[in-house]
Design an enzyme around this catalytic site. Structure first.
Site, short mmCIF file in Angstrom:
data_model
loop_
_atom_site.label_atom_id
_atom_site.label_comp_id
_atom_site.label_asym_id
_atom_site.label_seq_id
_atom_site.Cartn_x
_atom_site.Cartn_y
_atom_site.Cartn_z
N ALA A 383 53.42 4.57 35.43
CA ALA A 383 53.50 4.41 36.88
C ALA A 383 52.61 3.28 37.34
CB ALA A 383 53.09 5.70 37.57
N CYS A 384 53.10 2.52 38.32
CA CYS A 384 52.24 1.56 39.00
C CYS A 384 52.72 1.47 40.44
CB CYS A 384 52.21 0.20 38.31
SG CYS A 384 53.75 -0.70 38.42
N ASP A 385 52.20 0.49 41.17
CA ASP A 385 52.50 0.44 42.59
C ASP A 385 54.00 0.37 42.86
OD1 ASP A 385 51.91 0.07 45.41
OD2 ASP A 385 52.67 -1.95 45.07
N PHE A 414 57.99 3.89 36.66
CA PHE A 414 58.28 4.29 38.04
C PHE A 414 57.18 3.80 38.98
CE2 PHE A 414 61.55 7.25 36.89
CZ PHE A 414 61.18 7.72 35.65
N ILE A 416 54.45 5.00 41.56
CA ILE A 416 53.66 6.24 41.45
C ILE A 416 54.32 7.42 42.15
CG2 ILE A 416 51.50 7.35 42.14
CD1 ILE A 416 50.15 4.66 41.64
#
Lengths: 471, 142
Positions: A383-385, A414, A416
């Site tokens: 997950a990242c921004d 994805f 977050i």
């Protein structure tokens, strides 16, 4: 930002305490019933069975708390470390070490965890088992000796301090103030010191003159505990709610006050309602100018009524009821205003379904744990921004490695907030941990600094390989 | 595809004064090539300010990017090689910046996947960091 950090930390800490106590509620209840039934002043006194009471509360319950607490910090190994470390406390003190266990358990586990991290990459292959066992043994030995030597003097000082403070408060003549000391002292199991060391002698002196004494009632009123448990029965959540009615029987009718201690220990704020309940009880007793003729033991409602001199019934009963009502109201308020942690906790229980997993979701975010768990891992989310850049790179790199190892695990990237519910693990960058744990308080989160090659990713890969071998 | 994409989008610069400038220079080919609007550059800078330097995905390498809706016209990628590394927040040294602009997930993932392959090679970073010209940089990417 600061505030939010604080808040999530406080929540996680609350979840941690709950996670330590709840799995062991059954043991508390078993002990409570055994005590209420079989002690010499119990319902069906039995000398043989009553031998269980002491060892259970001195050894079993603190060890369970210590093991559970240690396990939350560093899984099985942490649990064992916690139990060893706490044993020193138990033997070194002559009172049941609940709070001590709740500190020493996690602390011991933490120390072992740090040690493990330190030597991690230096163990020669083939020596893991030997080194792991001996390191735990030796650290455990030291922790045990340390806590054993430390606890005696600590308790002695605590007893002294409490005695001094109580004597000072008695001198002021304003008795409701005593609750400020009584209630915390009770939960810390210093109640015998204050009851038998201070209040009962004062009470007996009073009784000689007046035929009754209020000092017998300042710390033994079953009202505050009843109010607390009633509030839990109505406004608690999950396990604590379900167990509270049983605890009421043990506490109010059986007079075993210790049974409500875990409910306070898992939400320390509740000490406020205990103090207010206790104080309002004492206030009512002195308003009616009532007392008991001897020290009630155990402090049940029956013992109270049996020791109430003629003409004092209304005052004694009112005092118990007022204390119950006040503690009930305050506890209800506190429970309602802090429902969140409890809900988070219960949710994670539901999700993990296994006792072992309890509280881990909340804790992961707090402790940044990457420990091995027993639940299957089929879906790893990066997950990242935006879910397009670093997480895509990370997922792509990890997927290649997973495929190379022949593991059948889904790896996807994805944003977050858009991680699907089915994901078993979320991997994100260290600087996004706060946001991730807020969005996913119950999921295991692994943080990394390098999306291409990170030691935490290596660890996860090892864990996955191990799981595959076992399966 | 990665090579073809980067062919005309590589810059090699001696040094820059700060990381914001690095992102701007790195993204210039994308802007000139009609991949992104000017505002996307600001969004990328903003992203680092807001979320921390997580775009530094491994030592020495950053992948500045933002969301498609922040001004991406078509999927693209550009590269800036700095001879003197620049410091990102939290003291992270960066000498290679791959600017990502994603608008179409297929092509984007294809590019990402190729980039990942490249970076997973052990000596890739060494080769890239010793490259001194556009041509040499491009030669490292296959």
């Amino acid at each position: 930002m600061e505030k939010k950090n604080m808040r999530s930390k406080v929540q996680a800490f609350g979840g941690f305490l709950t996670g330590m106590v709840i799995p062991n509620m059954g043991a508390f209840i078993a002990w409570g019933f055994i005590t209420a039934l079989f002690i010499s002043t119990g319902w069906v006194p039995n000398e043989n069975f009553s031998k269980l009471v002491g060892p259970m509360i001195s050894y079993l319950l603190p060890l369970l708390l210590a093991y559970t607490g240690g396990k939350l910090v560093a899984s099985e190994r942490g649990g064992v470390a916690g139990a060893i470390g706490t044993f020193g406390l138990i033997v070194g003190a002559d009172i049941p070490m609940f709070l001590g266990a709740m500190i020493m358990g996690p602390l011991s586990a933490y120390i072992v965890k740090k040690f493990d991290e330190m030597i991690e990459d230096r163990i020669p292959t083939g020596f893991e088992m030997v080194i792991n066992n001996f390191s735990l043994g030796i650290i455990g030995l030291l922790l045990c000796l340390f806590s054993y030597s430390l606890i005696g003097p600590v308790i002695l000082q605590a007893n002294k301090a409490i005695t001094v403070v109580i004597e000072g408060l008695v001198k002021t003549g304003y008795l409701p103030l005593l609750s400020v000391i009584n209630e915390p002292a009770k939960v810390l199991f210093l109640n015998n010191v204050i009851d038998q060391g201070i209040y009962y002698p004062l009470g007996m002196q009073n009784t000689l003159e007046a035929g009754k004494s209020i000092y017998f009632m300042v710390a033994s009123n079953p009202g505050p505990g009843l109010g607390l448990l009633l509030a839990y029965s109505l406004f608690g959540k999950g396990t604590s709610k379900k167990t509270a009615p049983g605890a009421i029987i043990i506490h109010f009718l059986g007079g075993i006050h210790e049974i409500y201690f875990p409910y306070v220990l898992m939400k320390p704020k509740l000490i406020i309602s205990m103090i207010l309940g206790g104080a309002s009880g004492i206030f009512t007793f002195s308003l009616f100018n009532v007392g008991l003729v001897a020290g009630p033991s155990p402090g049940s409602i029956f013992a109270y009524l049996a020791l109430t001199p003629k003409g004092n019934f209304i005052g004694v009963i009112t005092g118990v009821l007022v204390a119950t009502a006040v503690s009930f109201l305050v506890t209800s308020l506190i429970l309602k205003s802090s429902k969140e942690t409890e809900e988070e906790f219960e949710e994670s229980v539901k999700k993990s379904k296994e006792m072992k997993q309890e509280g881990k979701g909340v804790l992961n975010s707090a402790l940044e744990q990457n420990e091995v768990s027993n639940s299957p891992i089929n879906f790893v989310a990066f997950a990242c921004d935006a879910g397009l850049g670093s997480s895509a790179m990370g997922a792509s790199a990890f997927r290649k490695r997973v495929e190379k190892e022949g593991l059948s695990i889904k790896v996807k990237n994805f944003a977050i907030e858009k991680v699907p519910e089915e994901a078993d693990i979320i991997i994100t960058h260290k600087s996004l941990l706060d946001r991730t744990s807020r969005a996913w308080p119950n999921k295991r989160i692994i943080t990394i600094e390098n999306f291409m090659k990170d030691k935490n990713i290596e660890k996860l890969l090892e864990e996955l390989l191990e799981k595959k071998q076992k399966a | 595809m990665l090579k073809k994409m980067l062919e005309n989008n590589i810059n090699v610069v001696n040094e820059v004064s700060n990381w914001e400038e690095a992102i701007k220079i790195a993204a210039t080919p994308l802007k000139e090539g009609g991949f992104i609007k000017e505002e996307y550059i600001d969004a990328m800078v903003e992203n680092v300010v807001k979320n921390g330097p997580y775009v530094v995905i491994m030592p020495g390498l950053a992948i500045p990017h933002s969301r498609p809706e922040d001004g991406v016209l078509k999927t693209g990628m550009s590269l800036l090689k700095l001879k003197e590394s620049v410091k990102f927040p939290e003291d992270k040294d960066v000498e290679l910046l791959f600017v990502l602009a994603a608008n179409d997930s297929n092509m984007h993932l294809q590019l990402i996947s190729e980039l990942t392959n490249l970076l997973m090679e052990d000596d890739a970073m060494e080769k890239l960091s010793s490259a001194k010209s556009k041509e040499e940089v491009l030669a490292c990417i296959c």
